[in-house]
Motif scaffolding. Sequence first.
Motif, PDB file in Angstrom:
ATOM      1  N   PRO A 161      14.709  -3.205  -1.165  1.00  0.00           N
ATOM      2  CA  PRO A 161      15.288  -4.151  -0.214  1.00  0.00           C
ATOM      3  C   PRO A 161      14.991  -3.918   1.259  1.00  0.00           C
ATOM      4  O   PRO A 161      15.273  -4.795   2.080  1.00  0.00           O
ATOM      5  N   SER A 162      14.426  -2.767   1.636  1.00  0.00           N
ATOM      6  CA  SER A 162      14.180  -2.508   3.060  1.00  0.00           C
ATOM      7  C   SER A 162      13.169  -1.377   3.239  1.00  0.00           C
ATOM      8  O   SER A 162      12.867  -0.644   2.295  1.00  0.00           O
ATOM      9  N   ARG A 163      12.688  -1.251   4.469  1.00  0.00           N
ATOM     10  CA  ARG A 163      11.810  -0.127   4.810  1.00  0.00           C
ATOM     11  C   ARG A 163      12.545   1.198   4.585  1.00  0.00           C
ATOM     12  O   ARG A 163      11.971   2.157   4.068  1.00  0.00           O
ATOM     13  N   ASP A 164      13.805   1.230   5.033  1.00  0.00           N
ATOM     14  CA  ASP A 164      14.595   2.449   4.864  1.00  0.00           C
ATOM     15  C   ASP A 164      14.744   2.814   3.394  1.00  0.00           C
ATOM     16  O   ASP A 164      14.733   3.996   3.036  1.00  0.00           O
ATOM     17  N   ALA A 165      14.874   1.806   2.544  1.00  0.00           N
ATOM     18  CA  ALA A 165      14.990   2.066   1.107  1.00  0.00           C
ATOM     19  C   ALA A 165      13.703   2.675   0.556  1.00  0.00           C
ATOM     20  O   ALA A 165      13.741   3.552  -0.310  1.00  0.00           O
ATOM     21  N   VAL A 166      12.553   2.225   1.063  1.00  0.00           N
ATOM     22  CA  VAL A 166      11.263   2.813   0.651  1.00  0.00           C
ATOM     23  C   VAL A 166      11.220   4.275   1.060  1.00  0.00           C
ATOM     24  O   VAL A 166      10.864   5.152   0.260  1.00  0.00           O
ATOM     25  N   ASP A 167      11.596   4.557   2.310  1.00  0.00           N
ATOM     26  CA  ASP A 167      11.583   5.940   2.788  1.00  0.00           C
ATOM     27  C   ASP A 167      12.548   6.812   1.986  1.00  0.00           C
ATOM     28  O   ASP A 167      12.210   7.938   1.606  1.00  0.00           O
ATOM     29  N   ALA A 168      13.743   6.307   1.724  1.00  0.00           N
ATOM     30  CA  ALA A 168      14.738   7.072   0.958  1.00  0.00           C
ATOM     31  C   ALA A 168      14.253   7.318  -0.467  1.00  0.00           C
ATOM     32  O   ALA A 168      14.433   8.405  -1.017  1.00  0.00           O
ATOM     33  N   PHE A 169      13.628   6.307  -1.057  1.00  0.00           N
ATOM     34  CA  PHE A 169      13.114   6.464  -2.417  1.00  0.00           C
ATOM     35  C   PHE A 169      12.007   7.516  -2.451  1.00  0.00           C
ATOM     36  O   PHE A 169      11.987   8.385  -3.324  1.00  0.00           O
ATOM     37  N   ASN A 170      11.094   7.449  -1.497  1.00  0.00           N
ATOM     38  CA  ASN A 170      10.018   8.447  -1.431  1.00  0.00           C
ATOM     39  C   ASN A 170      10.579   9.857  -1.259  1.00  0.00           C
ATOM     40  O   ASN A 170      10.044  10.809  -1.832  1.00  0.00           O
TER      41      ASN A 170
ATOM     42  N   HIS B 114       1.872  -2.535   7.059  1.00  0.00           N
ATOM     43  CA  HIS B 114       1.101  -3.721   7.436  1.00  0.00           C
ATOM     44  C   HIS B 114       1.950  -4.688   8.260  1.00  0.00           C
ATOM     45  O   HIS B 114       1.590  -5.850   8.396  1.00  0.00           O
ATOM     46  N   GLY B 115       3.082  -4.215   8.770  1.00  0.00           N
ATOM     47  CA  GLY B 115       3.976  -5.077   9.535  1.00  0.00           C
ATOM     48  C   GLY B 115       4.865  -5.895   8.610  1.00  0.00           C
ATOM     49  O   GLY B 115       6.044  -5.617   8.462  1.00  0.00           O
ATOM     50  N   PHE B 116       4.299  -6.902   7.977  1.00  0.00           N
ATOM     51  CA  PHE B 116       5.062  -7.756   7.062  1.00  0.00           C
ATOM     52  C   PHE B 116       5.339  -7.067   5.721  1.00  0.00           C
ATOM     53  O   PHE B 116       6.211  -7.486   4.967  1.00  0.00           O
ATOM     54  N   MET B 117       4.581  -5.991   5.425  1.00  0.00           N
ATOM     55  CA  MET B 117       4.768  -5.254   4.186  1.00  0.00           C
ATOM     56  C   MET B 117       4.670  -3.763   4.478  1.00  0.00           C
ATOM     57  O   MET B 117       3.823  -3.330   5.261  1.00  0.00           O
ATOM     58  N   TYR B 118       5.575  -3.003   3.852  1.00  0.00           N
ATOM     59  CA  TYR B 118       5.686  -1.574   4.100  1.00  0.00           C
ATOM     60  C   TYR B 118       5.771  -0.890   2.749  1.00  0.00           C
ATOM     61  O   TYR B 118       6.646  -1.220   1.938  1.00  0.00           O
ATOM     62  N   GLY B 119       4.841  -0.002   2.472  1.00  0.00           N
ATOM     63  CA  GLY B 119       4.819   0.573   1.135  1.00  0.00           C
ATOM     64  C   GLY B 119       4.550   2.052   1.102  1.00  0.00           C
ATOM     65  O   GLY B 119       3.857   2.611   1.957  1.00  0.00           O
ATOM     66  N   GLY B 120       5.101   2.662   0.088  1.00  0.00           N
ATOM     67  CA  GLY B 120       4.847   4.058  -0.189  1.00  0.00           C
ATOM     68  C   GLY B 120       4.047   4.175  -1.473  1.00  0.00           C
ATOM     69  O   GLY B 120       3.677   3.170  -2.087  1.00  0.00           O
ATOM     70  N   GLN B 121       3.795   5.403  -1.864  1.00  0.00           N
ATOM     71  CA  GLN B 121       3.086   5.644  -3.116  1.00  0.00           C
ATOM     72  C   GLN B 121       3.436   7.027  -3.613  1.00  0.00           C
ATOM     73  O   GLN B 121       3.694   7.928  -2.820  1.00  0.00           O
ATOM     74  N   PHE B 122       3.476   7.170  -4.930  1.00  0.00           N
ATOM     75  CA  PHE B 122       3.721   8.482  -5.496  1.00  0.00           C
ATOM     76  C   PHE B 122       3.161   8.557  -6.905  1.00  0.00           C
ATOM     77  O   PHE B 122       2.935   7.543  -7.562  1.00  0.00           O
ATOM     78  N   ASP B 123       2.930   9.792  -7.334  1.00  0.00           N
ATOM     79  CA  ASP B 123       2.532  10.077  -8.705  1.00  0.00           C
ATOM     80  C   ASP B 123       3.670  10.822  -9.381  1.00  0.00           C
ATOM     81  O   ASP B 123       4.277  11.718  -8.768  1.00  0.00           O
ATOM     82  N   ASP B 124       3.944  10.470 -10.633  1.00  0.00           N
ATOM     83  CA  ASP B 124       4.923  11.222 -11.411  1.00  0.00           C
ATOM     84  C   ASP B 124       4.286  12.548 -11.841  1.00  0.00           C
ATOM     85  O   ASP B 124       3.121  12.806 -11.524  1.00  0.00           O
TER      86      ASP B 124
ATOM     87  N   GLN C 153      11.887  15.184  -3.583  1.00  0.00           N
ATOM     88  CA  GLN C 153      12.893  16.157  -4.017  1.00  0.00           C
ATOM     89  C   GLN C 153      12.819  16.402  -5.529  1.00  0.00           C
ATOM     90  O   GLN C 153      13.115  17.500  -5.989  1.00  0.00           O
ATOM     91  N   ALA C 154      12.406  15.386  -6.293  1.00  0.00           N
ATOM     92  CA  ALA C 154      12.316  15.502  -7.751  1.00  0.00           C
ATOM     93  C   ALA C 154      11.007  16.142  -8.202  1.00  0.00           C
ATOM     94  O   ALA C 154      10.799  16.349  -9.397  1.00  0.00           O
ATOM     95  N   GLY C 155      10.117  16.429  -7.265  1.00  0.00           N
ATOM     96  CA  GLY C 155       8.864  17.083  -7.609  1.00  0.00           C
ATOM     97  C   GLY C 155       7.677  16.160  -7.768  1.00  0.00           C
ATOM     98  O   GLY C 155       6.612  16.588  -8.210  1.00  0.00           O
ATOM     99  N   GLY C 156       7.838  14.884  -7.402  1.00  0.00           N
ATOM    100  CA  GLY C 156       6.711  13.950  -7.455  1.00  0.00           C
ATOM    101  C   GLY C 156       5.768  14.188  -6.294  1.00  0.00           C
ATOM    102  O   GLY C 156       6.133  14.779  -5.279  1.00  0.00           O
ATOM    103  N   LYS C 157       4.543  13.726  -6.444  1.00  0.00           N
ATOM    104  CA  LYS C 157       3.525  13.843  -5.392  1.00  0.00           C
ATOM    105  C   LYS C 157       3.556  12.557  -4.569  1.00  0.00           C
ATOM    106  O   LYS C 157       3.149  11.498  -5.047  1.00  0.00           O
ATOM    107  N   VAL C 158       4.045  12.645  -3.337  1.00  0.00           N
ATOM    108  CA  VAL C 158       4.213  11.471  -2.475  1.00  0.00           C
ATOM    109  C   VAL C 158       2.991  11.322  -1.584  1.00  0.00           C
ATOM    110  O   VAL C 158       2.543  12.280  -0.958  1.00  0.00           O
ATOM    111  N   GLY C 159       2.464  10.104  -1.528  1.00  0.00           N
ATOM    112  CA  GLY C 159       1.313   9.802  -0.688  1.00  0.00           C
ATOM    113  C   GLY C 159       1.735   9.228   0.648  1.00  0.00           C
ATOM    114  O   GLY C 159       2.905   9.241   1.019  1.00  0.00           O
TER     115      GLY C 159
END
Length: 137
Positions: free
Chosen positions: A79-88, A104-114, A93-99
């Motif tokens: 639901p928000s940029r902050d939610a993306v940051d909190a999820f990452n 892009h202004g209108f879109m804000y995204g993270g990435q991770f590997d399990d 913290q769970a040991g995933g590899k965060v990228g």
Amino acid sequence: MSIFVNIPVADVERSRAFFTAIGWTINNNFSDENAISVEIADGQYLMALQRDYYQTFIGSKSVGDPSTQSLALIAFDLPSRDAVDAFNEAVRQAGGKVGEIQDHGFMYGGQFDDPDGNHFEPFWMDPAAAESGPPAE
């Protein structure tokens, strides 16, 4: 309509611990030593299948190794940029590899590997861009 994304994993219990730690829910009615059913959101499910069990669904094709090959990019909105940051941060913290974050202004995204290397992309998109498309550059 629901979607069930199936991924191969080496250790079902390790995946159970990881996906629970990042806040997703395990549906034990459809989970056993071969697979776990993970509810990402209403109507969005991830099936983490032991590699040998995964093989039973794909016939003569070989099971890819997500630690060395890209099998899919599994993207989901938050639901928000902050939610993306909190999820990452929960993933970290769970040991995933965060990228890296992609902004892009209108879109804000993270990435991770399990822990197996399966790739996920949590993102937020401005509702106006979702309605009418991204702004012209």
